[in-house]
Design an enzyme around this catalytic site. Structure first.
Site, PDB file in Angstrom:
ATOM      1  N   GLU A 162       0.806  -1.222   0.000  1.00 35.80           N
ATOM      2  CA  GLU A 162       0.000   0.000   0.000  1.00 35.80           C
ATOM      3  C   GLU A 162       0.844   1.280   0.000  1.00 35.80           C
ATOM      4  O   GLU A 162       0.818   2.053   0.968  1.00 35.80           O
ATOM      5  CB  GLU A 162      -0.951   0.012   1.196  1.00 35.80           C
ATOM      6  CG  GLU A 162      -1.903  -1.173   1.221  1.00 35.80           C
ATOM      7  CD  GLU A 162      -2.984  -1.047   2.300  1.00 35.80           C
ATOM      8  OE1 GLU A 162      -2.953  -0.072   3.063  1.00 35.80           O
ATOM      9  OE2 GLU A 162      -3.865  -1.920   2.361  1.00 35.80           O
ATOM     10  N   GLU A 347      -5.465  -8.695   1.412  1.00 37.63           N
ATOM     11  CA  GLU A 347      -6.032  -8.275   2.698  1.00 37.63           C
ATOM     12  C   GLU A 347      -7.510  -7.998   2.491  1.00 37.63           C
ATOM     13  O   GLU A 347      -7.900  -7.352   1.518  1.00 37.63           O
ATOM     14  CB  GLU A 347      -5.390  -6.985   3.222  1.00 37.63           C
ATOM     15  CG  GLU A 347      -3.992  -7.148   3.728  1.00 37.63           C
ATOM     16  CD  GLU A 347      -3.426  -5.840   4.300  1.00 37.63           C
ATOM     17  OE1 GLU A 347      -4.205  -4.963   4.733  1.00 37.63           O
ATOM     18  OE2 GLU A 347      -2.195  -5.712   4.298  1.00 37.63           O
TER      19      GLU A 347
HETATM   20  C1  FCB Z   1      -4.261  -1.913   5.701  1.00 41.05           C
HETATM   21  C2  FCB Z   1      -2.855  -2.240   6.174  1.00 41.05           C
HETATM   22  C3  FCB Z   1      -2.809  -3.219   7.311  1.00 41.05           C
HETATM   23  C4  FCB Z   1      -3.907  -2.965   8.319  1.00 41.05           C
HETATM   24  C5  FCB Z   1      -5.249  -2.897   7.626  1.00 41.05           C
HETATM   25  C6  FCB Z   1      -6.418  -2.704   8.562  1.00 41.05           C
HETATM   26  O1  FCB Z   1      -4.287  -0.657   5.119  1.00 41.05           O
HETATM   27  O2  FCB Z   1      -2.110  -2.769   5.113  1.00 41.05           O
HETATM   28  O3  FCB Z   1      -1.535  -3.162   7.894  1.00 41.05           O
HETATM   29  O4  FCB Z   1      -3.624  -1.842   9.054  1.00 41.05           O
HETATM   30  O5  FCB Z   1      -5.234  -1.841   6.703  1.00 41.05           O
END
Ligand code: FCB
Length: 447
Positions: A162, A347
Site C-alpha cells: 500500500e 487483505e
Molecule cells: C491496511 C494495512 C494493514 C492494516 C489494515 C487494517 O491498510 O495494510 O496493515 O492496518 O489496513
C-alpha cells in the site's frame, strides 16, 4: 460451486504490527518504534508497539495456529531495521525470517513475503525517508539481501504494501511517520516509492525469486450524485488513490488528472524512470476494505472532494462502510483497465468490537463472520465473471497494533489478550478454517 483448484486460502500480518522486541538481536530502531517511544507522536498508544503480540518470541505457537486452522498460505513482512541495521547485513535478523519460513514450509503453509510494510529504519527516515531520492536504491539493496537469503524457500514476494497509505498518511494527514502535512511532497514521495518498487522487482529477480508482485489498496470511488462536479470529483479521487500507483506500474504513465490536481507541485519526471517502474509483474496483490462515496467540495483542504457516508449501510469500528459488491467491482475493474493478470486478495477483513478478555464460551463475532462470508462470495462472483483470482488472505491472523490507532481496533480472527498475550480463535477463525479446508464448498450448505 467452490473455488478453482489450487486456490490459496491464507492469513496476513505485518512485522511491526505483531512482532514486538523491536531492538532484539542487533536490530536498529524503526520509524514506528520511534513513533511509539516516549516523546514520539504515538507514545500514548498503550501497551506500546514494542511488545505488540510478542510474535518475535511466540512465532512457533503462531505457525502451529495457522496450521491447525488449515490455511495454505501466510503473508508476513520483513522488518528492514532488523535485517540491515545501519545499512549492514545482520545475520541474526535474517535467521529469524529463515526460521519462520522453514517452519511454515514444514507445516505445509506457503510463505509469502512483503519486503516493506511501512516500518522503515529510523536512520533512513532521518535522511529524508521517501523524499530522499537515494532511498529507492537502498531499498533495492535491502530487497537483494532478503531475497538472496530466502528466495530458495519463499515462493511469493511483494515489494511494497500500500504505497498510497505511506504517502497519504505520512505526508498529507500526518497521522503516520514522518507526520508531515504538505501536499507538495506527495508527487515526489510517490515517485520514489514507485522507483523503489521497480528496483525491488529487479533485485528480487536477480536473487532468484520466482513470483514477484506489488500490493495496493483499492477503494472504488462512487460519485455522490450524477452532477458533473461530483463525477469529476470521483474521477480525481480515483486517480489519486487507485490509479496513482497502478497506472505507472502497469501502463508506464501517471493518470492525466494528477498534474492538474497538484498544479505547481507536480514535477517533470525523467522518461527513463517509467521503464524502471514498469517491470513485468507475476501477480498483483489487492487489499480491499470498503468503497468511497465522493462529492465535490471546494472547501476540502486538498483535492476539492470529500466523502459522504451511506445513510443505512453497516459501518465497521473503523467507520468504513461494509460494501462487498465493491470487491467484485474492483477485481473486474483491474482486469478491464490493466488486462489479464493473476490477482490475489491479500487483505480483507473488519474491525468490530470484541471483549478485551475472551469469555469462557469463546469469542463470538457474527458481524466479522458475515463480513468474510459476503466478501468471499464477492470474490467468487468476480471469478465467475472472468477475473483471474488465485487466492484470498484475511486480515488478520491476530488482533494487533493498528498503527496510529493502537490496539483498540481488533481485526484478528484470533483474539489476543494484551495482558497475558494468550491467543483464542474467534468464531470467524473457525468459519474461515471451514472455507479453507473445503475450498469454499462450506459457503454453500447442502439444502
Ligand atoms: C491496511 C494495512 C494493514 C492494516 C489494515 C487494517 O491498510 O495494510 O496493515 O492496518 O489496513
Amino acid at each position: 460451486m467452490g473455488f478453482p483448484k489450487g486456490f490459496l486460502w491464507g492469513v496476513s500480518t505485518s512485522a511491526y504490527q505483531i512482532e514486538g522486541s523491536p531492538l532484539a538481536d542487533g536490530a536498529d530502531p524503526s520509524n514506528w518504534q520511534r513513533f511509539c517511544a516516549p516523546g514520539g507522536a504515538g507514545a500514548h498508544l498503550a501497551p506500546r508497539g514494542d511488545r505488540a503480540c510478542d510474535h518475535y518470541r511466540r512465532w512457533r505457537e503462531d505457525v502451529a495456529l495457522i496450521r491447525e486452522l488449515g490455511f495454505g498460505s501466510y503473508r508476513f513482512s520483513v522488518s528492514w531495521s532488523r535485517v540491515m541495521p545501519g545499512g549492514r547485513v545482520n545475520a541474526a535478523g535474517l535467521d529469524f525470517y529463515r526460521g519462520l519460513a522453514d517452519a511454515l514450509l514444514e507445516a505445509g503453509i506457503q510463505p509469502q513475503i512483503t519486503l516493506h510494510h511501512w516500518d522503515l529504519p529510523a536512520e533512513l527516515e532521518d535522511r529524508g525517508g521517501w523524499l530522499d531520492p537515494d532511498l529507492p536504491g537502498r531499498f533495492g539493496d535491502y530487497a537483494h539481501v532478503v531475497a538472496s537469503a530466502l528466495a530458495d524457500r519463499v515462493p511469493m514476494w511483494a515489494t511494497l504494501n500500500e504505497p498510497w497509505v505511506m504517502m497519504h498518511e505520512g505526508h498529507l494527514t500526518g497521522s503516520h511517520p514522518p507526520c508531515h502535512r504538505d501536499f507538495r511532497e506527495l508527487p515526489r514521495v510517490s515517485h520514489n516509492l514507485l522507483r523503489a518498487h521497480g528496483l525491488g522487482v529487479q533485485a528480487c529477480r536477480a536473487a532468484g525469486a520466482r513470483s514477484v508482485g506489488l500490493v495496493v489498496n483499492i477503494e472504488p470511488k462512487h460519485p455522490a450524485s450524477d452532477r458533473p462536479e461530483d463525477l469529476a470529483a470521483a474521477a480525481r479521487a480515483d486517480a489519486y488513490m487507485n490509479r496513482q500507483y497502478l497506472d505507472p506500474v502497469l501502463l508506464g504513465r501517471y493518470p492525466e488528472e494528477l498534474p492538474e490536481l497538484f498544479g505547481a507541485a507536480w514535477p517533470e519526471f525523467p522518461e527513463d524512470d517509467f521503464k524502471l517502474i514498469r517491470q513485468p509483474l507475476d501477480y498483483l496483490g489487492v487489499n480491499y476494505y470498503s468503497r468511497g462515496i465522493t462529492r465535490h467540495d471546494p472547501a476540502a483542504p486538498f483535492g476539492r472532494w470529500s466523502g459522504v457516508p451511506h445513510p443505512t449501510h453497516l459501518r465497521t469500528e473503523m467507520d468504513w462502510e461494509v460494501y462487498p459488491e465493491g470487491l467484485t467491482e474492483t477485481l473486474l475493474w483491474l482486469r478491464e483497465r490493466y488486462g489479464e493478470m493473476p490477482l490475489y486478495v491479500n487483505e480483507n477483513g473488519a474491525a468490530f468490537r470484541d471483549p478485551d478478555k475472551a469469555p469462557p464460551g469463546g469469542v463470538q463475532d457474527p458481524l466479522r463472520v458475515d463480513y468474510f462470508r459476503t466478501h468471499i462470495l464477492a470474490v467468487r462472483d468476480a471469478i465467475d465473471r472472468g477475473a483471474d483470482v488465485r487466492g484470498y488472505s484475511a486480515w488478520s491472523l491476530l488482533d494487533n497494533f493498528e498503527w496510529a490507532l493502537g490496539f483498540e481496533k481488533r481485526f484478528g480472527i484470533v483474539h489476543v489478550d494484551y495482558d497475558t498475550l494468550e491467543r483464542t480463535p474467534k468464531a470467524s477463525a473457525r468459519f474461515l478454517s471451514g472455507v479453507a479446508r473445503s475450498n469454499g464448498q462450506s459457503l454453500y450448505p447442502p439444502r
